[in-house]
Design a protein around this motif. Sequence first.
Motif, PDB file in Angstrom:
ATOM      1  N   GLN A  87       0.858  -1.188   0.000  1.00 33.90           N
ATOM      2  CA  GLN A  87       0.000   0.000   0.000  1.00 33.90           C
ATOM      3  C   GLN A  87       0.890   1.233   0.000  1.00 33.90           C
ATOM      4  OE1 GLN A  87      -3.306   0.377   2.705  1.00 33.90           O
ATOM      5  NE2 GLN A  87      -3.835  -1.810   2.584  1.00 33.90           N
ATOM      6  N   GLU A  88       0.357   2.327  -0.525  1.00 37.63           N
ATOM      7  CA  GLU A  88       1.099   3.577  -0.602  1.00 37.63           C
ATOM      8  C   GLU A  88       0.602   4.525   0.477  1.00 37.63           C
ATOM      9  OE1 GLU A  88       2.667   6.405  -4.239  1.00 37.63           O
ATOM     10  OE2 GLU A  88       0.616   5.647  -4.313  1.00 37.63           O
ATOM     11  N   ALA A  89       1.538   5.070   1.250  1.00 34.47           N
ATOM     12  CA  ALA A  89       1.181   5.956   2.350  1.00 34.47           C
ATOM     13  C   ALA A  89       1.614   7.386   2.056  1.00 34.47           C
ATOM     14  CB  ALA A  89       1.826   5.475   3.645  1.00 34.47           C
ATOM     15  N   ASP A  90       0.742   8.322   2.386  1.00 31.88           N
ATOM     16  CA  ASP A  90       1.071   9.748   2.304  1.00 31.88           C
ATOM     17  C   ASP A  90       1.842  10.110   3.577  1.00 31.88           C
ATOM     18  OD1 ASP A  90       1.193  12.505   2.265  1.00 31.88           O
ATOM     19  OD2 ASP A  90      -0.949  12.810   1.861  1.00 31.88           O
ATOM     20  N   MET A  91       3.107  10.451   3.412  1.00 28.95           N
ATOM     21  CA  MET A  91       3.979  10.698   4.567  1.00 28.95           C
ATOM     22  C   MET A  91       4.090  12.175   4.925  1.00 28.95           C
ATOM     23  SD  MET A  91       5.108   7.728   5.634  1.00 28.95           S
ATOM     24  CE  MET A  91       6.737   7.887   6.413  1.00 28.95           C
ATOM     25  N   SER A  92       3.145  12.994   4.463  1.00 31.20           N
ATOM     26  CA  SER A  92       3.230  14.443   4.696  1.00 31.20           C
ATOM     27  C   SER A  92       3.321  14.785   6.178  1.00 31.20           C
ATOM     28  CB  SER A  92       2.010  15.143   4.084  1.00 31.20           C
ATOM     29  OG  SER A  92       1.970  14.963   2.697  1.00 31.20           O
ATOM     30  N   GLY A  93       2.452  14.174   6.986  1.00 32.77           N
ATOM     31  CA  GLY A  93       2.456  14.463   8.415  1.00 32.77           C
ATOM     32  C   GLY A  93       3.739  14.014   9.094  1.00 32.77           C
ATOM     33  N   VAL A  94       4.245  12.837   8.710  1.00 29.47           N
ATOM     34  CA  VAL A  94       5.483  12.318   9.293  1.00 29.47           C
ATOM     35  C   VAL A  94       6.662  13.206   8.912  1.00 29.47           C
ATOM     36  CG1 VAL A  94       7.102  10.383   9.327  1.00 29.47           C
ATOM     37  CG2 VAL A  94       4.633   9.949   9.350  1.00 29.47           C
ATOM     38  N   VAL A  95       6.724  13.609   7.647  1.00 30.60           N
ATOM     39  CA  VAL A  95       7.824  14.466   7.184  1.00 30.60           C
ATOM     40  C   VAL A  95       7.796  15.806   7.928  1.00 30.60           C
ATOM     41  CG1 VAL A  95       8.726  15.780   5.212  1.00 30.60           C
ATOM     42  CG2 VAL A  95       8.021  13.393   4.915  1.00 30.60           C
ATOM     43  N   ALA A  96       6.614  16.389   8.080  1.00 23.85           N
ATOM     44  CA  ALA A  96       6.497  17.669   8.783  1.00 23.85           C
ATOM     45  C   ALA A  96       6.887  17.521  10.253  1.00 23.85           C
ATOM     46  CB  ALA A  96       5.066  18.191   8.663  1.00 23.85           C
ATOM     47  N   ILE A 243      -4.173  18.836  -8.253  1.00 25.84           N
ATOM     48  CA  ILE A 243      -2.901  18.099  -8.259  1.00 25.84           C
ATOM     49  C   ILE A 243      -1.940  18.744  -7.270  1.00 25.84           C
ATOM     50  CG2 ILE A 243      -0.897  17.404  -9.628  1.00 25.84           C
ATOM     51  CD1 ILE A 243      -3.405  15.908 -10.347  1.00 25.84           C
ATOM     52  N   GLY A 244      -1.426  17.931  -6.344  1.00 22.48           N
ATOM     53  CA  GLY A 244      -0.454  18.425  -5.379  1.00 22.48           C
ATOM     54  C   GLY A 244       0.734  17.484  -5.290  1.00 22.48           C
ATOM     55  N   ILE A 245       1.862  17.997  -4.837  1.00 21.68           N
ATOM     56  CA  ILE A 245       3.071  17.176  -4.672  1.00 21.68           C
ATOM     57  C   ILE A 245       3.103  16.658  -3.243  1.00 21.68           C
ATOM     58  CG2 ILE A 245       5.586  17.100  -4.825  1.00 21.68           C
ATOM     59  CD1 ILE A 245       4.167  17.534  -7.482  1.00 21.68           C
ATOM     60  N   LYS A 246       3.156  15.344  -3.114  1.00 17.46           N
ATOM     61  CA  LYS A 246       3.123  14.714  -1.794  1.00 17.46           C
ATOM     62  C   LYS A 246       4.311  13.771  -1.620  1.00 17.46           C
ATOM     63  CE  LYS A 246      -1.090  15.922  -0.258  1.00 17.46           C
ATOM     64  NZ  LYS A 246      -1.370  16.496   1.087  1.00 17.46           N
ATOM     65  N   PRO A 247       4.873  13.703  -0.392  1.00 18.24           N
ATOM     66  CA  PRO A 247       5.909  12.694  -0.111  1.00 18.24           C
ATOM     67  C   PRO A 247       5.235  11.330   0.118  1.00 18.24           C
ATOM     68  CG  PRO A 247       5.520  14.027   1.847  1.00 18.24           C
ATOM     69  CD  PRO A 247       4.626  14.581   0.767  1.00 18.24           C
ATOM     70  N   MET A 248       5.410  10.425  -0.819  1.00 20.03           N
ATOM     71  CA  MET A 248       4.709   9.135  -0.775  1.00 20.03           C
ATOM     72  C   MET A 248       5.704   7.996  -0.505  1.00 20.03           C
ATOM     73  SD  MET A 248       1.675  10.275  -1.309  1.00 20.03           S
ATOM     74  CE  MET A 248       0.770   8.729  -1.440  1.00 20.03           C
ATOM     75  N   MET A 249       5.220   6.970   0.164  1.00 14.31           N
ATOM     76  CA  MET A 249       6.066   5.827   0.490  1.00 14.31           C
ATOM     77  C   MET A 249       5.255   4.539   0.389  1.00 14.31           C
ATOM     78  SD  MET A 249       8.091   4.906   4.031  1.00 14.31           S
ATOM     79  CE  MET A 249       6.614   4.295   4.860  1.00 14.31           C
ATOM     80  N   TYR A 250       5.830   3.539  -0.255  1.00 16.24           N
ATOM     81  CA  TYR A 250       5.187   2.225  -0.315  1.00 16.24           C
ATOM     82  C   TYR A 250       5.549   1.422   0.932  1.00 16.24           C
ATOM     83  CZ  TYR A 250       3.971   2.992  -5.215  1.00 16.24           C
ATOM     84  OH  TYR A 250       3.438   3.473  -6.377  1.00 16.24           O
ATOM     85  N   LEU A 251       4.545   0.756   1.490  1.00 15.88           N
ATOM     86  CA  LEU A 251       4.741  -0.224   2.559  1.00 15.88           C
ATOM     87  C   LEU A 251       4.540  -1.594   1.930  1.00 15.88           C
ATOM     88  CD1 LEU A 251       2.574   1.484   5.322  1.00 15.88           C
ATOM     89  CD2 LEU A 251       5.057   1.174   5.434  1.00 15.88           C
TER      90      LEU A 251
END
Length: 286
Positions: A87-96, A243-251
């Motif tokens: 699954q792909e996770a939006d890591m915006s909160g973690v990065v911030a 459309i927005g740029i997001k830091p995404m990560m696959y788990l």
Amino acid sequence: MLASEVGVDLAKVQGTGIGGRVTKKDVEQFAAAAKAAPPTKAPGATPATPAAPAEGDQVVQLTRVRRLIAENMVRSKTTIPHAWQTQEADMSGVVAHRNANKAAFQKQEGFSLTYLPYVMAATISALREHPEVNSTFNETELIIHRDINLGVSVGLEDTLVVPVVRRADGLSIAGLARAVNDLATRARNKQLKADDLSGGTFTVNNSGTFGTLFSYSVINPGQAGILTMEAIVERPMAVSGMIGIKPMMYLCFSFDHRVLDGLMAARFLTSCRKWLEAVTLDLPVY
């Protein structure tokens, strides 16, 4: 009657009697010949012929650790029916959150705050929600472990070890970071003890450090799965019709299909993703 007594299949016996009938003598001769014949090997039982080095090839002897890893991986793949999901996770909160705390953390702790403790915390929360993932398949039973002892893959120059953070569910983000830093430092200095490498109930792998996007990790024997965090990559994503740029990560989740079916695995993976996506600046570090 004689054929059944000596274990002979009459369909395989060439009859010499009148009209091709099978006689007692035919059966006795067939049984004697079968006993005298060398046993046939089952398909795949013949050991592979060792490869011979060609001229100019370098032969590197395996270290004891590398041999043990090889044996462990073969045991895993031959005894555990692996299955895989991602699954792909939006890591915006973690990065911030990390960006807001990393300077103070570095000053107080003396080492960097990485993304690994966040994924470990997400894993711990998901394991508490889905305890069957924190288990061991034991042929006729499933042992669901009370303690969450997280193995963490640590890559060294010529090998890989998986030291264990014991009772990880009792640790904060900072506590997880300290535990990982301590184990990784002692692993590089070859100071790990046998107890540091045993007793894991689940494993988290961080191959994303090297830029990987999709990993099919091998499960450690005695565990029901291994979660791999991949590289965090900025990608264009649709957000509320824009459309927005997001830091995404696959788990990526490799799991034992004897323990978990696809639905159970998906629920666990979803819990991990939702925890990561719910991180705000209010999440305590300590």
